[in-house]
Every structure is written in structure tokens, then in C-alpha cells.
Design a protein around this motif. Structure first.
Motif, PDB file in Angstrom:
ATOM      1  N   ILE A 354      38.360  31.175  34.917  1.00 44.49           N
ATOM      2  CA  ILE A 354      37.556  32.282  35.444  1.00 44.49           C
ATOM      3  C   ILE A 354      37.812  32.453  36.939  1.00 44.49           C
ATOM      4  CG2 ILE A 354      35.198  33.031  35.958  1.00 44.49           C
ATOM      5  CD1 ILE A 354      35.981  33.531  33.085  1.00 44.49           C
ATOM      6  N   LEU A 355      37.951  31.344  37.666  1.00 43.44           N
ATOM      7  CA  LEU A 355      38.257  31.426  39.093  1.00 43.44           C
ATOM      8  C   LEU A 355      39.616  32.093  39.324  1.00 43.44           C
ATOM      9  CD1 LEU A 355      37.007  27.942  40.393  1.00 43.44           C
ATOM     10  CD2 LEU A 355      36.006  30.195  40.881  1.00 43.44           C
ATOM     11  N   CYS A 356      40.595  31.786  38.460  1.00 38.79           N
ATOM     12  CA  CYS A 356      41.903  32.444  38.558  1.00 38.79           C
ATOM     13  C   CYS A 356      41.769  33.949  38.364  1.00 38.79           C
ATOM     14  CB  CYS A 356      42.865  31.862  37.516  1.00 38.79           C
ATOM     15  SG  CYS A 356      43.406  30.181  37.843  1.00 38.79           S
ATOM     16  N   ILE A 357      40.981  34.346  37.374  1.00 42.18           N
ATOM     17  CA  ILE A 357      40.777  35.768  37.098  1.00 42.18           C
ATOM     18  C   ILE A 357      40.079  36.453  38.273  1.00 42.18           C
ATOM     19  CG2 ILE A 357      39.541  37.411  35.626  1.00 42.18           C
ATOM     20  CD1 ILE A 357      39.988  35.478  33.297  1.00 42.18           C
ATOM     21  N   LEU A 358      39.014  35.831  38.779  1.00 44.75           N
ATOM     22  CA  LEU A 358      38.244  36.422  39.876  1.00 44.75           C
ATOM     23  C   LEU A 358      39.082  36.541  41.146  1.00 44.75           C
ATOM     24  CD1 LEU A 358      34.760  34.664  39.476  1.00 44.75           C
ATOM     25  CD2 LEU A 358      35.465  36.915  38.655  1.00 44.75           C
ATOM     26  N   SER A 359      39.940  35.555  41.395  1.00 43.84           N
ATOM     27  CA  SER A 359      40.731  35.576  42.628  1.00 43.84           C
ATOM     28  C   SER A 359      41.758  36.700  42.638  1.00 43.84           C
ATOM     29  CB  SER A 359      41.418  34.230  42.839  1.00 43.84           C
ATOM     30  OG  SER A 359      42.383  33.981  41.836  1.00 43.84           O
ATOM     31  N   LEU A 360      42.116  37.230  41.467  1.00 38.59           N
ATOM     32  CA  LEU A 360      43.040  38.364  41.386  1.00 38.59           C
ATOM     33  C   LEU A 360      42.321  39.702  41.407  1.00 38.59           C
ATOM     34  CD1 LEU A 360      45.533  37.083  38.631  1.00 38.59           C
ATOM     35  CD2 LEU A 360      45.858  37.085  41.103  1.00 38.59           C
ATOM     36  N   ASN A 361      41.016  39.676  41.195  1.00 40.59           N
ATOM     37  CA  ASN A 361      40.219  40.907  41.156  1.00 40.59           C
ATOM     38  C   ASN A 361      39.828  41.317  42.573  1.00 40.59           C
ATOM     39  OD1 ASN A 361      37.585  42.555  40.826  1.00 40.59           O
ATOM     40  ND2 ASN A 361      38.403  42.450  38.746  1.00 40.59           N
ATOM     41  N   LYS A 362      40.057  42.587  42.902  1.00 31.47           N
ATOM     42  CA  LYS A 362      39.830  43.034  44.281  1.00 31.47           C
ATOM     43  C   LYS A 362      38.362  42.999  44.680  1.00 31.47           C
ATOM     44  CE  LYS A 362      39.457  48.036  43.362  1.00 31.47           C
ATOM     45  NZ  LYS A 362      40.040  49.365  43.664  1.00 31.47           N
ATOM     46  N   ASN A 363      37.462  43.022  43.706  1.00 31.78           N
ATOM     47  CA  ASN A 363      36.039  42.957  44.018  1.00 31.78           C
ATOM     48  C   ASN A 363      35.599  41.563  44.446  1.00 31.78           C
ATOM     49  OD1 ASN A 363      35.530  45.719  43.338  1.00 31.78           O
ATOM     50  ND2 ASN A 363      35.567  45.154  41.179  1.00 31.78           N
ATOM     51  N   PHE A 364      36.489  40.584  44.269  1.00 32.74           N
ATOM     52  CA  PHE A 364      36.177  39.207  44.658  1.00 32.74           C
ATOM     53  C   PHE A 364      37.162  38.710  45.708  1.00 32.74           C
ATOM     54  CE2 PHE A 364      34.237  39.818  40.569  1.00 32.74           C
ATOM     55  CZ  PHE A 364      33.050  39.087  40.631  1.00 32.74           C
ATOM     56  N   SER A 365      37.623  39.636  46.551  1.00 31.31           N
ATOM     57  CA  SER A 365      38.590  39.285  47.596  1.00 31.31           C
ATOM     58  C   SER A 365      38.008  38.309  48.616  1.00 31.31           C
ATOM     59  CB  SER A 365      39.070  40.551  48.312  1.00 31.31           C
ATOM     60  OG  SER A 365      37.963  41.266  48.867  1.00 31.31           O
ATOM     61  N   PHE A 366      36.681  38.200  48.655  1.00 30.51           N
ATOM     62  CA  PHE A 366      36.038  37.281  49.594  1.00 30.51           C
ATOM     63  C   PHE A 366      36.353  35.812  49.264  1.00 30.51           C
ATOM     64  CE2 PHE A 366      32.993  38.177  46.193  1.00 30.51           C
ATOM     65  CZ  PHE A 366      32.611  36.900  45.798  1.00 30.51           C
ATOM     66  N   LEU A 367      36.883  35.542  48.064  1.00 23.76           N
ATOM     67  CA  LEU A 367      37.239  34.174  47.719  1.00 23.76           C
ATOM     68  C   LEU A 367      38.355  33.625  48.606  1.00 23.76           C
ATOM     69  CD1 LEU A 367      37.140  34.357  43.801  1.00 23.76           C
ATOM     70  CD2 LEU A 367      35.489  33.232  45.307  1.00 23.76           C
ATOM     71  N   LYS A 368      39.208  34.502  49.099  1.00 24.59           N
ATOM     72  CA  LYS A 368      40.262  34.159  50.064  1.00 24.59           C
ATOM     73  C   LYS A 368      41.342  33.223  49.509  1.00 24.59           C
ATOM     74  CE  LYS A 368      38.133  36.420  53.369  1.00 24.59           C
ATOM     75  NZ  LYS A 368      38.675  37.707  53.872  1.00 24.59           N
TER      76      LYS A 368
END
Length: 442
Positions: A354-368
Motif C-alpha cells: 500500500i505504501l508503494c501504491i501511495l508513493s506513486l499517487n500524486k495525492n500523496f506526494s507529501f510522502l517524499k
């Protein structure tokens, strides 16, 4: 009949791990990025030498220990058994790989389903579709990732023989036949097929660097599932009468053959329709290739569906190979059921995915942090080679040579055995260390 399927099943299980997305996705992509034939030649060289020697070393560990990676180290060590037990931590590499691997499998499953009724008209539309999937369409990404995740866990829950071996007996011959048919079809495209042959078998130094050497080495380990306990785990369940030398050679040859077949298939379409062979990462398959199926008319839909279905089933086999070592270890050491062990391991894998998916999603760009790239590079370029170094040094210097020879003597003469032992003691670990050190410090 059972012995026959045990032998064939072992070959197909490990070959399945080798010909999953590691070959179908990584091999063509890395070839495009790293100079074509030069990279292919290095990959072949590393697979046939270092990869093959480490493969046999891990089989010896599994045959003699009849256990998981950590217990194999501790039970077989003639010195420092408790310290060597910590080398079992390399099993975590399979979990790290599986987390992003299942994400890619989710993409493959999504394209398998949608290719039945929709194919993009051109490269621009294909690029938009793929970019939208990974950077905006979070619900679809999570849905297909979850389906891939639960299907993998369901198969592993059936056990090594019932779940994994039966899957391979059915799927792998079908996959191999499908690839042969696709390759024959590609030969009809004279221009594209000749260019694909030249690309894969003609040197091109413009895209080659020393970093390509490390990537070729990492790909050899990735496609053979080395360094993370897969081979140790499977060989622990291997029938005693099985000629593992012949099986290993067959596995290597199948691995290399399917790698080259996949490369020829992908690049034939790429060159035939004027796409970019140097597309980076997953776009080579999910953008460049998918857009070309549309140009084949109604047949393109069938071909696209068969292609992605083959990728998905091969990927399932690889995913099963990645998760089994840690599950096997937990069952052996904590005396809990397979289902409970899967729940524990699956929870870790699912969160990382899920972290891999979120890190590619532009809405979760804050993950850095791009967890996908970090995990991919860390496992392929460092963790797997380090695991291979550990198993090489362990078998070469910390195992009883007489016990190893007893395993090998039925299938190998003493001179060949001593040559392999020298290779595993000195050549393999030193070559891996040199390549890794050059990459890090130079």
C-alpha cells in the motif's frame, strides 16, 4: 507418478519464480536501459556462472538441513552456529520484493481484465491510461493489488505440494506454449523481428555503464530467486532421488530461454510499430507494448489478453516463491498453523505494498519517498547479492565438505565437485563484492 511430478514440479516451481515478472517485465526493460546485447551478454554470463554456482550451494543447504534458511545456517554451521542464524534475516528480502511485486501484478491483472474490451488507440492514450492508473486512480490500484495479494495467500495456504506445485504443473507448460506461439507470430513481422534480434544481440555501448554490470548481476539473482531462501526452502522438500544437478541445469536453461523469448516478443512489437525501445521502467510493457496490440485489429485483443494473463499467472508463481521461505520459518520455529503464519507475514507485505501504491499517487506526494524504487533497488542491487555472498561463504567455508560431497557425489564426479567448490569459495563471493564495491565507491 508422484516422484515424477515431484521432479517436474520442483523444476516448474523454481522456473516459475524465474520467469515471473522478473523476466517478463525486468529483462526487456533493463535490456532497453543498459545497452541491449552488452547487458544480455552479462546477464547470461552471470546466470551461467555465479548464479548457477550459488543456486547449487543453496540446494545443498536445503537438502542437508531439510529446513528453512535460518535453521539451515544454524544447523549446518561447523563454527558460530548462533551467529550464522542471523543470516536468515535475508528471508526478509522476499517480503520486500513481494510488496512491490504484487503491486505490479495488480497492474497486470487490471490490464488482463480491461484488454478484453478496451485497448488504447496510440502511445499518447496508453501513456495517459497508465499514468492515471498509478498516479490518480487509487481505488482501482488498491482493488487489483488486493486481488493479487489474496490470491497469492490462498495458494500458499494450501502448502508447498497442494498449492504451489499443482499450480506450476498446470500453468507453466501453458505459459511456455503461449510464449512459443507469440514468438512464432512475431516472426511474421520481418522488419520488427530482425531489429529485435539486432537489438538484443548486437553491442551498443551508448546506453551502457558500469552500473549496468550491477543491474545484470542483480537481475540474475532476481530471476533465480537467490539469496532470500527460496531455493533452500524448495530443496528442503525435494525428493531424495531427484537429480538436482540436471534439474538445476534445466531450470537455468528455461530461465534464459524464456528471458530471451520475452525480449524478442516485446521488442519485435516495439520496433515494428515505431515505439521507443528506451522507455523507462514499467512503461515498456504498460505503455509501449499495450498500445501496439490495437494495431493488430480484433486479434490484438486476444493477444493482449493472453499476454497479460500469462504474465499474471507467472507472476503468481513468483509471488508464492517469495513468501514461502518466511512462512516456512515461522511454522518451523513458532509451531503455529500455516494460516496464522500467513496472516502475520501477509499483514507486513500488504502494508508495504500500500505504501508503494501511495508513493506513486500524486495525492500523496507529501510522502517524499518512492517506496517502489527504493525497495526495488535495495533488494535487486544490494540485498539479494549480499544474501548470495552469505550463502557462498557459508557453504564454502562453514559447512562440512564431506557432507556436501555426499549430496553431490551421486550426480557429479569429484573433479567437477572440487571445481565448483573452488568457484563457490573464491570466485563467486569475490566477484559479487568487487562489483558492489565498484558501484558504491567508484
Amino acid at each position: 507418478m508422484r516422484n515424477y511430478f515431484s521432479k517436474i514440479g520442483f523444476v516448474l516451481v523454481v522456473a516459475g519464480g524465474a520467469i515471473g515478472l522478473g523476466n517478463a517485465w525486468k529483462f526487456p526493460t533493463l535490456s532497453a536501459e543498459n545497452g541491449g546485447f552488452i547487458f544480455v551478454l552479462l546477464y547470461l554470463l552471470f546466470t551461467l556462472t555465479i548464479g548457477f554456482s550459488v543456486f547449487l550451494a543453496e540446494i545443498a543447504m536445503g537438502r542437508l538441513s531439510k529446513s528453512d534458511l535460518a535453521n539451515a545456517y544454524s544447523s549446518l554451521a561447523i563454527k558460530y552456529p548462533e551467529k550464522w542464524r542471523y543470516a536468515g534475516l535475508f528471508m526478509l528480502g522476499g517480503i520486500f520484493v513481494l510488496s512491490f511485486y504484487l503491486m505490479i501484478m495488480g497492474w497486470v491483472l487490471k490490464y488482463t481484465v480491461t484488454s478484453i474490451f478496451y485497448l488504447p488507440m496510440n502511445l499518447e492514450e496508453a501513456k495517459f491510461d497508465f499514468t492515471y492508473l498509478i498516479s490518480e486512480n487509487l481505488s482501482i490500484s488498491v482493488l487489483f493489488y488486493s486481488l493479487s495479494f489474496f490470491l497469492t495467500l490462498f495458494i500458499v495456504s494450501k502448502g508447498l505440494i497442494k498449492g504451489i506445485e499443482k499450480l506450476n504443473i498446470i500453468i507453466m507448460p501453458s505459459l511456455f506454449l503461449m510464449l512459443i506461439l507469440m514468438l512464432i507470430f512475431c516472426m511474421k513481422f520481418d522488419n520488427g523481428f530482425i531489429k529485435a534480434l539486432n537489438y538484443l544481440f548486437y553491442p551498443n555501448f551508448s546506453n551502457f555503464s558500469f552500473q549496468s554490470v550491477l543491474k545484470a548481476l542483480g537481475l540474475a539473482f532476481f530471476t533465480l530467486c537467490l539469496g532470500i531462501g527460496c531455493i533452500v526452502t524448495y530443496s528442503a522438500a525435494l525428493n531424495e532421488k531427484t537429480n538436482f544437478i540436471k534439474s538445476s541445469i534445466l531450470i537455468i536453461l528455461i530461465n534464459l530461454l524464456i528471458s530471451l523469448m520475452m525480449g524478442l516478443i516485446v521488442f519485435t512489437f516495439i520496433f515494428e510499430f515505431g515505439a521507443n525501445p528506451h522507455s523507462q521502467g514499467a512503461s515498456l510493457v504498460f505503455i509501449s507494448l499495450i498500445s501496439l496490440f490495437k494495431q493488430l485489429g480484433i486479434f490484438g485483443y486476444f493477444l493482449a489478453f493472453g499476454f497479460f494473463l500469462a504474465l499474471f499467472f507467472a507472476g503468481i508463481t513468483s509471488a508464492v516463491s517469495m513468501i514461502e521461505p518466511l512462512v516456512f520459518y515461522i511454522i518451523n520455529n513458532y509451531k503455529i498453523t500455516r494460516v496464522k503464519a500467513l496472516i502475520f507475514v501477509g499483514f507486513i507485505v500488504y502494508i508495504l505494498g500500500i505504501l508503494c501504491i501511495l508513493s506513486l499517487n500524486k495525492n500523496f506526494s507529501f510522502l517524499k519517498v518512492n517506496f517502489f524504487e527504493v525497495l526495488d533497488n535495495f533488494t535487486s542491487n544490494f540485498l539479494l547479492p549480499l544474501g548470495a555472498i552469505a550463502s557462498s561463504i557459508f557453504v564454502g567455508f562453514f559447512m562440512d565438505k564431506k557432507r556436501i560431497y555426499k549430496v553431490f557425489c551421486k550426480f557429479l564426479n569429484k573433479k567437477v565437485f572440487l571445481f565448483w567448490l573452488f568457484f563457490i569459495c573464491f570466485i563467486s563471493p569475490l566477484a559479487i563484492i568487487f562489483i558492489m564495491c565498484y558501484q558504491i565507491f567508484v
